[in-house]
Scaffold this motif. Structure first.
Motif, PDB file in Angstrom:
ATOM      1  N   THR A 283       9.842  42.450  12.934  1.00 18.82           N
ATOM      2  CA  THR A 283       9.796  41.269  13.746  1.00 18.82           C
ATOM      3  C   THR A 283      11.326  40.922  13.928  1.00 18.82           C
ATOM      4  N   THR A 284      11.049  39.773  14.914  1.00 22.72           N
ATOM      5  CA  THR A 284      12.053  39.596  15.724  1.00 22.72           C
ATOM      6  C   THR A 284      12.520  38.746  16.050  1.00 22.72           C
ATOM      7  N   VAL A 285      13.869  37.827  15.051  1.00 23.68           N
ATOM      8  CA  VAL A 285      13.662  36.588  15.431  1.00 23.68           C
ATOM      9  C   VAL A 285      15.063  36.224  16.095  1.00 23.68           C
ATOM     10  N   GLU A 286      14.706  35.352  17.563  1.00 23.51           N
ATOM     11  CA  GLU A 286      15.779  34.702  18.133  1.00 23.51           C
ATOM     12  C   GLU A 286      16.035  33.732  18.096  1.00 23.51           C
ATOM     13  N   ILE A 287      17.336  33.244  17.779  1.00 28.99           N
ATOM     14  CA  ILE A 287      17.968  32.001  18.522  1.00 28.99           C
ATOM     15  C   ILE A 287      18.758  31.659  19.537  1.00 28.99           C
ATOM     16  N   LEU A 288      18.775  30.190  19.971  1.00 23.27           N
ATOM     17  CA  LEU A 288      19.518  30.092  21.495  1.00 23.27           C
ATOM     18  C   LEU A 288      19.991  28.743  21.320  1.00 23.27           C
ATOM     19  N   ILE A 289      20.644  28.459  20.845  1.00 23.54           N
ATOM     20  CA  ILE A 289      21.962  27.738  20.948  1.00 23.54           C
ATOM     21  C   ILE A 289      23.131  27.569  21.835  1.00 23.54           C
TER      22      ILE A 289
ATOM     23  N   PRO B 184      32.764  32.150  22.305  1.00 20.56           N
ATOM     24  CA  PRO B 184      32.813  31.512  22.163  1.00 20.56           C
ATOM     25  C   PRO B 184      31.696  30.680  21.076  1.00 20.56           C
ATOM     26  N   ALA B 185      31.495  29.550  20.383  1.00 14.53           N
ATOM     27  CA  ALA B 185      29.800  28.404  20.049  1.00 14.53           C
ATOM     28  C   ALA B 185      30.792  28.175  19.459  1.00 14.53           C
ATOM     29  N   PHE B 186      29.439  26.943  19.431  1.00 12.51           N
ATOM     30  CA  PHE B 186      30.580  24.848  19.667  1.00 12.51           C
ATOM     31  C   PHE B 186      28.733  24.480  18.798  1.00 12.51           C
ATOM     32  N   VAL B 187      29.836  24.989  16.880  1.00 14.49           N
ATOM     33  CA  VAL B 187      28.560  24.649  16.345  1.00 14.49           C
ATOM     34  C   VAL B 187      29.220  24.441  15.093  1.00 14.49           C
ATOM     35  N   ASP B 188      27.720  23.858  14.038  1.00 12.03           N
ATOM     36  CA  ASP B 188      28.377  23.361  12.703  1.00 12.03           C
ATOM     37  C   ASP B 188      28.396  25.192  11.893  1.00 12.03           C
ATOM     38  N   PRO B 189      29.282  26.215  11.585  1.00  8.29           N
ATOM     39  CA  PRO B 189      29.532  26.993  10.509  1.00  8.29           C
ATOM     40  C   PRO B 189      29.241  27.032   9.672  1.00  8.29           C
ATOM     41  N   LEU B 190      28.909  25.873   8.613  1.00 10.05           N
ATOM     42  CA  LEU B 190      28.823  26.064   7.662  1.00 10.05           C
ATOM     43  C   LEU B 190      26.673  26.153   7.363  1.00 10.05           C
ATOM     44  N   ARG B 191      26.157  25.427   8.457  1.00  6.30           N
ATOM     45  CA  ARG B 191      24.968  25.619   8.585  1.00  6.30           C
ATOM     46  C   ARG B 191      24.921  26.568   9.846  1.00  6.30           C
ATOM     47  N   LEU B 192      25.154  27.085   9.666  1.00  4.95           N
ATOM     48  CA  LEU B 192      24.970  28.443  11.236  1.00  4.95           C
ATOM     49  C   LEU B 192      24.843  29.516   9.870  1.00  4.95           C
TER      50      LEU B 192
ATOM     51  N   GLY C 138      18.967  23.681  19.766  1.00  6.07           N
ATOM     52  CA  GLY C 138      18.653  24.828  20.437  1.00  6.07           C
ATOM     53  C   GLY C 138      17.449  25.105  19.743  1.00  6.07           C
ATOM     54  N   SER C 139      17.047  26.568  19.793  1.00  3.18           N
ATOM     55  CA  SER C 139      15.156  26.897  19.342  1.00  3.18           C
ATOM     56  C   SER C 139      15.683  27.962  19.194  1.00  3.18           C
ATOM     57  N   VAL C 140      14.222  28.434  18.053  1.00  2.00           N
ATOM     58  CA  VAL C 140      13.803  29.086  18.006  1.00  2.00           C
ATOM     59  C   VAL C 140      12.926  29.946  18.416  1.00  2.00           C
ATOM     60  N   SER C 141      12.055  30.918  18.423  1.00  2.00           N
ATOM     61  CA  SER C 141      11.341  31.673  18.657  1.00  2.00           C
ATOM     62  C   SER C 141      11.311  33.425  17.763  1.00  2.00           C
TER      63      SER C 141
END
Ligand SMILES: Nc1ncnc2c1ncn2[C@@H]1O[C@H](COP(=O)(O)OP(=O)(O)OP(=O)(O)O)[C@@H](O)[C@H]1O
Ligand SMILES: [Mg+2]
Length: 454
Positions: free
Chosen positions: A448-454, A342-350, A436-439
């Motif tokens: 390339t690997t992009v990682e997102i933590l929300i 599960p995730a608590f996010v804005d689906p359109l933005r995600l 969240g954060s992005v690295s």
């Protein structure tokens, strides 16, 4: 008129010190004089008493003369009378004042004697009286002390007190001067600095003032100035980049329109030029859409509406949208998403975030490579989404810049791909709006690997 803060402080300080000092001085002055006078009384009183003792011991003409003679050598005077106050011995001629004192004093006199004149300020003498009684003979012993030396002494005391009063005024003046140096001058500098800031001049330089409140205020103003300056620089730079980004495709469009309009051009050539014009205007639309997106995020009322969703269906949905483009370039898109996260996010933005990352992976990878999209949940009840490609990678020294607006690695290499350099800035803003954060990790030629933590 502006009143300097140091003046105010100095006033309060001055008032406080003056009040304190006058109280102290008044107390000191009075008690000094008091004890001095007491001493004088005690001394003549006990002298009178001891003369009485001698008289009571042996009352003779010789003793009387001896006492008068003894006192004539000192600063005090003695007068001895019989019970009718007739003078029978004295160390000095009796003046009218002394006579008056002898005549009018109370009859009740204790064994220790009595004070009969204490007004040292106005009268010439302090005086005491002691009664003697030998059995056959009775009378009084009077002692007089000239008040002149006492008055001189007190005058000297006055002089010292006035002197110290003036001295303390001078010290206060010096303190006032120092206060205005230490307090006012930095305040004036800060005021000047803030005025400069309101006038749009950001290169202010304030001195380091240490750790106190003034120092903190000064360094906050300095920081504000620096921030404002860098914001202004960023804005100018951004505007310059936007103009540049718009001018390039517009120049193409203008050029190719002219060429396409030429008479006698083959249908084939004309279509080729029109295709270029279409591509370039598409690029402008893309750029403007992205800029508009960022402008919306920048507005403070930008909100994301979070809701509880199941992550995988959303991911599959996005993958479905970009699948054909990956197929066309012969890149394998692997989705790795365990069910039930599960995730608590804005689906359109995600969706926007993931589309941008997949778009990059697609743009910056060659054919016959694999792009992996992995979703997992972390211990801290967050979700981790990584997009990992086997593309051209990003040079290490460019990594810190790629989240900047309009920043592209080697303009020429991504121009062919139609990038505007806004995708990752949008990703970063959106992820941060979610808390969240992005690295990003990348190796040239490897991927390339992009990682997102929300
Ligand atoms: N997966 C990747 N592999 C290699 N380089 C990348 C990758 N992702 C981003 N970059 C580099 O970072 C730059 C910035 O990426 P960003 O997504 O912000 O802009 P863009 O892709 O050029 O344009 P836009 O996303 O606005 O269409 C890109 O120009 C590219 O050079
Ligand atoms: Mg991009």
């Amino acid at each position: 008129m502006m009143k300097k803060i140091s003046t105010k402080l100095a006033m309060y300080f001055l008032a406080a010190v003056l009040i304190m000092e006058s109280l102290l001085m008044a107390y000191l002055y009075n008690s000094m004089i008091d004890s001095r006078i007491q001493e004088e009384f005690q001394s003549i009183l006990s002298r009178g008493n001891s003369h009485r003792d001698v008289l009571e011991d042996s009352y003779t003409e010789g003793t009387l003369n001896h006492i008068a003679l003894m006192e004539s050598k000192t600063e005090t005077e003695v007068v001895i009378t019989d019970e009718n106050k007739e003078i029978i011995a004295s160390s000095k001629d009796v003046s009218v004042g002394m006579r008056n004192l002898i005549n009018d004093h109370p009859i009740e006199i204790s064994r220790n004697g009595l004070l009969i004149e204490s007004n040292w300020k106005e009268m010439n003498y302090l005086a005491t009286v002691t009664e003697y009684n030998t059995g056959s003979e009775q009378g009084y012993v009077y002692m007089f002390k000239n008040t002149e030396p006492l008055r001189a002494l007190i005058q000297k005391l006055n002089y010292h007190f006035i002197l110290s009063g003036i001295l303390s005024l001078i010290i206060i003046a010096v303190i006032y001067f120092l206060l205005s140096k230490i307090l006012t001058s930095p305040l004036i500098k800060m005021k000047k600095a803030t005025e400069d800031l309101t006038n749009g001049y950001f290169q202010v330089k304030l001195p380091e003032l240490g750790q106190d409140e003034l120092g903190e205020l000064s360094s906050s103003i300095q920081k504000l100035a620096n921030d404002l300056e860098s914001i202004q620089n960023d804005r100018l730079e951004f505007l310059a980049s936007v103009s540049h980004e718009l001018r390039t495709p517009l120049t193409y469009i203008q050029g190719y329109t002219t060429v396409a309009l030429r008479e006698g051009l083959s249908e084939e050539k004309r279509n080729e030029y029109l295709k270029i014009i279409q591509d370039e205007s598409g690029r402008i639309v893309h750029l403007i859409e992205n800029l508009f997106e960022l402008a919306k995020i920048d507005q403070n009322n930008f909100t994301i509406t979070k809701q509880e969703i199941e992550l995988c269906p959303l991911i599959q949905d996005v993958a479905g949208k970009v699948g054909p483009a990956f197929d066309r370039k012969n890149i394998t898109l692997q989705i790795n998403c365990p069910k039930g996260i599960p995730a608590f996010v804005d689906p359109l933005r995600l969706e926007q975030i993931i589309l941008n990352l997949l778009d990059n992976a697609l743009k910056y990878s060659e054919g016959n490579t694999v792009t992996k999209l992995t979703v997992s949940s972390t211990q801290e009840e967050k979700v981790r989404i990584t997009v990992s490609d086997q593309g051209i990678g990003i040079p290490e020294d460019e990594l810190q810049n790629i989240f900047k607006r309009l920043y592209r690695v080697e303009k020429s290499r991504s121009r062919g791909n139609g990038g505007s350099g806004l995708g990752l800035s949008i990703v970063k803003e959106l992820v941060e709006a979610h808390g969240g954060s992005v690295s990003i990790v990348s190796k040239e030629e490897k991927g390339t690997t992009v990682e997102i933590l929300i």
